[in-house]
Write an enzyme that holds these catalytic residues in place. Structure first.
Site, PDB file in Angstrom:
ATOM      1  N   THR A 173       1.617 -10.951  -5.340  1.00  0.00           N
ATOM      2  CA  THR A 173       0.757 -11.384  -4.246  1.00  0.00           C
ATOM      3  C   THR A 173      -0.023 -10.218  -3.664  1.00  0.00           C
ATOM      4  O   THR A 173       0.449  -9.096  -3.627  1.00  0.00           O
ATOM      5  CB  THR A 173       1.649 -12.015  -3.166  1.00  0.00           C
ATOM      6  OG1 THR A 173       2.229 -13.188  -3.704  1.00  0.00           O
ATOM      7  CG2 THR A 173       0.880 -12.365  -1.914  1.00  0.00           C
ATOM      8  N   SER A 233      15.162 -10.602 -12.731  1.00  0.00           N
ATOM      9  CA  SER A 233      16.507 -10.131 -13.082  1.00  0.00           C
ATOM     10  C   SER A 233      16.911  -8.919 -12.261  1.00  0.00           C
ATOM     11  O   SER A 233      16.181  -8.449 -11.431  1.00  0.00           O
ATOM     12  CB  SER A 233      16.565  -9.812 -14.571  1.00  0.00           C
ATOM     13  OG  SER A 233      15.541  -8.934 -14.943  1.00  0.00           O
ATOM     14  N   ASN A 254       7.051  -7.798 -15.939  1.00  0.00           N
ATOM     15  CA  ASN A 254       7.005  -9.217 -15.620  1.00  0.00           C
ATOM     16  C   ASN A 254       8.013 -10.036 -16.401  1.00  0.00           C
ATOM     17  O   ASN A 254       8.406 -11.119 -15.964  1.00  0.00           O
ATOM     18  CB  ASN A 254       5.582  -9.744 -15.830  1.00  0.00           C
ATOM     19  CG  ASN A 254       4.664  -9.302 -14.712  1.00  0.00           C
ATOM     20  OD1 ASN A 254       4.663  -9.871 -13.643  1.00  0.00           O
ATOM     21  ND2 ASN A 254       3.910  -8.238 -14.950  1.00  0.00           N
ATOM     22  N   GLU A 284       0.512  -3.132 -12.200  1.00  0.00           N
ATOM     23  CA  GLU A 284       1.760  -3.049 -12.963  1.00  0.00           C
ATOM     24  C   GLU A 284       1.503  -2.515 -14.373  1.00  0.00           C
ATOM     25  O   GLU A 284       0.792  -3.128 -15.167  1.00  0.00           O
ATOM     26  CB  GLU A 284       2.419  -4.421 -13.017  1.00  0.00           C
ATOM     27  CG  GLU A 284       2.942  -4.866 -11.661  1.00  0.00           C
ATOM     28  CD  GLU A 284       3.407  -6.304 -11.616  1.00  0.00           C
ATOM     29  OE1 GLU A 284       4.052  -6.667 -10.619  1.00  0.00           O
ATOM     30  OE2 GLU A 284       3.124  -7.065 -12.556  1.00  0.00           O
ATOM     31  N   LYS A 308      -0.497  -4.601  -0.014  1.00  0.00           N
ATOM     32  CA  LYS A 308       0.453  -4.511  -1.110  1.00  0.00           C
ATOM     33  C   LYS A 308      -0.059  -5.357  -2.259  1.00  0.00           C
ATOM     34  O   LYS A 308      -0.829  -6.303  -2.077  1.00  0.00           O
ATOM     35  CB  LYS A 308       1.858  -4.962  -0.690  1.00  0.00           C
ATOM     36  CG  LYS A 308       2.001  -6.403  -0.249  1.00  0.00           C
ATOM     37  CD  LYS A 308       2.158  -7.419  -1.367  1.00  0.00           C
ATOM     38  CE  LYS A 308       3.278  -7.030  -2.306  1.00  0.00           C
ATOM     39  NZ  LYS A 308       3.297  -7.993  -3.479  1.00  0.00           N
ATOM     40  N   THR A 324       6.666  -4.934  -3.039  1.00  0.00           N
ATOM     41  CA  THR A 324       7.556  -5.597  -4.003  1.00  0.00           C
ATOM     42  C   THR A 324       7.621  -4.714  -5.253  1.00  0.00           C
ATOM     43  O   THR A 324       8.429  -3.811  -5.327  1.00  0.00           O
ATOM     44  CB  THR A 324       7.087  -7.031  -4.330  1.00  0.00           C
ATOM     45  OG1 THR A 324       5.704  -7.021  -4.698  1.00  0.00           O
ATOM     46  CG2 THR A 324       7.289  -7.945  -3.132  1.00  0.00           C
TER      47      THR A 324
END
Length: 471
Positions: A239, A471, A466, A327, A216, A190
Site C-alpha cells: 500500500t 510467512s 512477495n 521491493e 510508505k 511494512t
C-alpha cells in the site's frame, strides 16, 4: 557473485545471476527539528500489531494549533476500499474538510474485513479524538492502515496503544522533535527498508512556512487516487500511505484542489509493480500555526498557486522515495513522454511504459530493448479532442526514443523519426548499468502534452519478497 539461479525452459538450461539490491541507507538521514512545521505533536510506538517486539506499528499525529486545521485527502479508486478509507472519507465529507488528528497502523490492512473492520476503524478514530486538545466536530481524526488484506485488527492492542498517549499517561511520547517524526515514519513501514521522511521550508508573501511529511510503500504500488468527498466509480489497478503536514493556513476547498493537482503529478505518477492497493491514501493537514492569513484559490490566487507548486514538488520528492525503495529494485528510472496531444495522453503512455513487465525486466537486465518501449507506447489509445472527432493517431515516422544518463553525459538516441539508430551497445550498457537514468519518448510534436513517471525494474528479489509475504 551469488550462486546462479537455474532457469529451465524446454530443453535448455540457462544460468542467471541475480544482482544485489543497492543500499538505501543514504536515503535516511536526520533533519533539523527547526525544519518541521509548527503546531504538531506525533509519535510512533509498538502496539502489538506486528509480530516482532519493539517494531513500531502505530503512529499518532495531532495538530495543537489554536487555528482551525484544514484537511484534504486522496483515496484509492479500488472497488475493495478498506474500512479506514471509507471512514476517513465520511469524516471529511461531514466536517467540510476539517480534521486535527491522524492515526496509522501497519501490519494489518483492515481491508475486506466486513462489519468488524468498520467498527475497528471507528474505534481508532474515537480513541484518537480523545487525545485532541479541543474539537469542533464529533470526529476529527483520520485513520490509515496497511498490511495483509482480509485479517482483523488486534483492536484491543491498538486501543491500548492510543490510550498510552493520553496526557495523564506515563508512557506518553508525543513530541515535535526529529525523533518523534522519525518514530512516526517508522510506524508506517511494512516491507520498506527505511523510514521515508522529508521537510521543506518556503516563503509566500514574506511569510515563512514549512512542509513535512512521511510516506510508505515498496510493493503493491501503482496508485490511482481521487479527491476526498466523492463517490468513486472508476476502478483500476504493500500500500501507498502518506501524510503531509504544513503550518500554512489554507481553506479546505483550496487545500483539496492543491492536493488533487499534486497527487496526479507525484503519487499517481509512480509504479513499482502495477498493482493498486485497497488502502492507498494521502492526507494533508494545514493548521495555520505560522500565520492566520488564509491561502485561497479565489481570494489569494497568486499565493494559492505558489502553495500548490510547493506542495507538488514536495509530494513528488516523497513519491520518488517509494520507487527508490521498490521491493527488490536495482534501478530508478524516469519515464518522460513529450509532444503528446495532452497531459492526459502523455501521462497514460508514461504509465503504460512504466508498468510493462517486459520493459521492467529489460531494465533489470540492463538491455536497451527499445522495441518494448515502443510497443507499450503504441498500445495506448489517445483521447479524442471532443465528442465529434475521432481520436488522434500517432505518426510513427516522427517518434523518437532516447536513453538519457543521469550523470550529465551525452544522451543516446535509439530511435529517430521512426528509424532505428545504429546503437552503440556498449554505450547503452554503460548507461543502463547506472542506478538512475531516463527513458525519453518524443511523439514528434502532436501537442504540448508532457508527463513524467517514475518506475523501477523487476528483479528475482521482488518475487522472493512477495512469495514469502505472509510467512
Amino acid at each position: 557473485m551469488s550462486a546462479p539461479f537455474i532457469f529451465k525452459r524446454f530443453s535448455s538450461t540457462i544460468p542467471i545471476h541475480s544482482k544485489p539490491t543497492p543500499s538505501k541507507a543514504h536515503l535516511h538521514f536526520p533533519l533539523p527539528s527547526s525544519s518541521f512545521p509548527k503546531g504538531y505533536v506525533l509519535t510512533g510506538i509498538h502496539a502489538g500489531v506486528k509480530k516482532v517486539a519493539g517494531v513500531p506499528d502505530l503512529a499518532v499525529i495531532l495538530s495543537t494549533s489554536s487555528q482551525p486545521t484544514s484537511a484534504a485527502a486522496c483515496f484509492t479508486r479500488n472497488a475493495f476500499k478498506a474500512a479506514p478509507v471509507i471512514v476517513s472519507n465520511e469524516i471529511l465529507k461531514k466536517n467540510g474538510g476539517y480534521a486535527r488528528g491522524v492515526v496509522v497502523n501497519s501490519g494489518c490492512a483492515n481491508a475486506v474485513t466486513g462489519k468488524q473492520g468498520m467498527e475497528d476503524a471507528w474505534a481508532m478514530v474515537r480513541e484518537t479524538d480523545a487525545l485532541l486538545p479541543s474539537k469542533k466536530f464529533e470526529h476529527e481524526t483520520l485513520v490509515m492502515s496497511t498490511g495483509v488484506i482480509g485479517q482483523n485488527l488486534p483492536i484491543s492492542k491498538i486501543v491500548e496503544g492510543i490510550r498510552s498517549q493520553a496526557e495523564s499517561s506515563s508512557t506518553r511520547s508525543l513530541a515535535s522533535d526529529f525523533s518523534a517524526w522519525e518514530r512516526a515514519a517508522k510506524a508506517f513501514m511494512t516491507t520498506d527498508t527505511f523510514p521515508k521522511l522529508r521537510s521543506r521550508t518556503f516563503t509566500i508573501d514574506g511569510v515563512e512556512y514549512k512542509l513535512a511529511g512521511m510516506d510508505k510503500g515498496a510493493g503493491m504500488i501503482h496508485p490511482d487516487m481521487g479527491p476526498a468527498g466523492t463517490e468513486f466509480k472508476k476502478q483500476l489497478h504493500a500500500t501507498l500511505l502518506g501524510c503531509i503536514l504544513t503550518d500554512a493556513a489554507v481553506s479546505p476547498r483550496s487545500l483539496q484542489s492543491a492536493l488533487t493537482y499534486a497527487v496526479d503529478r507525484s503519487f499517481n505518477s509512480i509504479s513499482v509493480d502495477g498493482d493498486m492497493s485497497t488502502n492507498d491514501s494521502i492526507y494533508v493537514l494545514a493548521n495555520g500555526a505560522a500565520s492566520s492569513s488564509i491561502i485561497d484559490e479565489d481570494a489569494t490566487p497568486q499565493a494559492y498557486e505558489a502553495f500548490k507548486q510547493e506542495l507538488t514538488t514536495f509530494a513528488a520528492d516523497l513519491a520518488k522515495l517509494v520507487v527508490r525503495d521498490g521491493e527488490g529494485a536495482t534501478k530508478f528510472v524516469t519515464v518522460t513522454v513529450k509532444g503528446a496531444p495532452s497531459y492526459k495522453d502523455a501521462h497514460s503512455i508514461a504509465s503504460r511504459i512504466s508498468t510493462s513487465a517486459l520493459v521492467k525486466t529489460a531494465l533489470y537486465g540492463e538491455d536497451a530493448n527499445w522495441g518494448r518501449i515502443l510497443a507499450a507506447t503504441g498500445s495506448v489509445p489517445l483521447s479524442p479532442t471532443n465528442a465529434n472527432t475521432p481520436p488522434p493517431v500517432i505518426d510513427t515516422t516522427k517518434v523518437c526514443v532516447t536513453i538519457v544518463p543521469a550523470d550529465g553525459t551525452a544522451p543516446l538516441p535509439v530511435l529517430v523519426n521512426g528509424e532505428p539508430e545504429n546503437v552503440d551497445e556498449d554505450r547503452a550498457k554503460e548507461i543502463m548499468t547506472q542506478e538512475d537514468f531516463e527513458l525519453l519518448v518524443d511523439l514528434g510534436g502532436m501537442g504540448d502534452g508532457e508527463a513524467q513517471y517514475w518506475t523501477c525494474d523487476f528483479s528475482y528479489e521482488y518475487v522472493r519478497i512477495n512469495g514469502d509475504y505472509r510467512s
